[in-house]
Scaffold this active site. Structure first.
Site: not given
Ligand code: MG
Ligand code: ZN
Length: 382
Positions: A46, A87, A140, A260, A265, A269, A307-308
């Site tokens: 992620d 996500s 996710t 995952e 991620d 953040h 996912d990004h």
């Molecule tokens: Mg996730």
């Molecule tokens: Zn995020």
């Protein structure tokens, strides 16, 4: 007579082929010559963009197991209603093959539930599993099994797990199963009543657990979110190995597994470069385990992607091998192209630049699932 019959057979086959409608894109060699995998493992880091991978690699003596993947592509991660996705919409694109709105779990732009690739694998008699380093009800993993218009509906998402026969669940979030606020159901007990072997971090050291191949298996690694890798969370590589051994041992038609690395991620953040690096390296150790299985097995397609991207991470001047100076442009997500790595039968499908939803279509093509079958299953369960 024999010859006439042969000719008729050939003509009919050709006709049938030409009446099938638009031919799918031919990936590499001639159709029919492509070896299909028995198992598909989708691994999602992620928020893991190219800079996250680069930072972890240079931190790790210039090595990362992603270098061993023979096929590399990029996907366009944008959502149905926003160039910068989240996500939920990101994973729903992989799970269901449609761009949807930010926050949507297994639903399309009109909030209509879509049958996920994991549910379709169940329909086809494959074993299925979800492994995460977040809660198992987080966006996710949820997008592969639940159908909700908001990713925040954790208790509702937990109840969606009970509507399936998913074989293996490993992740945090025990709380949403047995400590519910919106109803007094005990989903932990309900899973047990359905025949699952259910266990958790509070009762059992996960590293000693031995799933029973004759029963479905659920293990909760935390009450809510699991620890960060830096704080001592180590279970992902072990869980990944356990999951592939267990799912292949189930002796079904094959398996679909999503793993995952959830907290890459969260490092983005938090604009915490060290956390990003540690989480990518933890995820990479899980990739090593999976790759080892896939190499031995020979019938497993492994796809690694994100996912990004998260944080707009850069590796700034002044960085040296082993000491990376990270910088971020945002504490949110970005819309940069996301890398995809593939190994195994049908891995050639994943070269090039394509929409994120194509990951779903390519996995479906690799597994040989057709829309007609899905339509039959969905309409009979309506
Ligand atoms: Mg996730
Ligand atoms: Zn995020």
């Amino acid at each position: 007579m024999k010859n006439i019959r042969l000719t008729i057979t050939i003509v009919c086959t050709l006709l049938a082929a030409s009446c099938k409608g638009p031919e799918p894109v031919v990936y590499g060699s001639a159709p029919g010559a492509i070896k299909k995998p028995k198992n598909v493992i989708l691994m999602i880091g992620d928020g893991m963009g190219l800079a996250q991978i680069s930072a972890a690699m240079y931190h790790n003596k210039n090595k990362i197991s992603l270098e061993r993947f023979p096929v590399i592509g990029f996907h366009k991660s944008y959502a149905g209603n926003n160039l910068v996705t989240d996500s939920a919409a990101g994973a729903t694109a992989f799970a269901c093959g449609e761009k949807t709105f930010v926050g949507a779990i297994g639903m399309d732009m009109d909030s209509v539930p879509m049958r996920t690739i994991l549910e379709q694998a169940e329909d086809h008699g494959l074993a299925t599993g979800l492994v995460a380093t977040s809660t198992i009800v987080h966006a996710t993993p949820a997008s592969f099994i639940a159908h909700r218009h908001s990713r925040e509906m954790y208790e509702e998402i937990a109840s969606d797990f009970l509507k399936t026969d998913i074989d293996l669940i490993i992740g945090g979030g025990k709380y949403y199963f047995d400590n519910r606020e919106k109803d007094d159901r005990d989903l932990y007990a309900e899973l047990e009543a359905k025949g699952y072997m259910v266990d958790d971090y509070f009762k059992t050291d996960f590293f000693t657990v031995k799933p029973d191949l004759n029963r479905n298996f659920a293990f909760f690694t935390a009450n809510k979110q699991p620890l960060t890798a830096a704080a001592g969370r180590k279970y992902l590589p072990f869980a990944s190995r356990l999951a592939v051994d267990y799912l292949s041992g189930r002796n079904k038609e094959g398996f679909f597994l999503m793993i995952e690395g959830s907290q890459i991620d969260w490092g983005g953040h938090a604009n915490d470069g060290e956390m990003v690096i540690q989480e990518v390296l933890d995820f990479d150790r899980a990739i090593q385990r999976v790759l080892r299985f896939a190499q031995r097995d020979g019938n497993t397609l492994v796809i690694i992607t994100a996912d990004h991207e998260t944080g707009g991470l850069a590796i700034n001047p002044g960085s040296i091998m082993g000491d990376i100076k990270t910088a971020f442009t945002t504490n949110g997500h970005t819309a940069a192209l996301v890398p995809v790595f593939a190994y195994g039968p049908c891995s050639q499908y994943f070269a090039g630049i394509y929409e994120n939803v194509e990951i779903y279509h390519k996995m479906k093509e690799a597994l040989g699932f057709t829309d007609q079958e899905i339509e039959a299953v969905t309409s009979s369960s309506r």
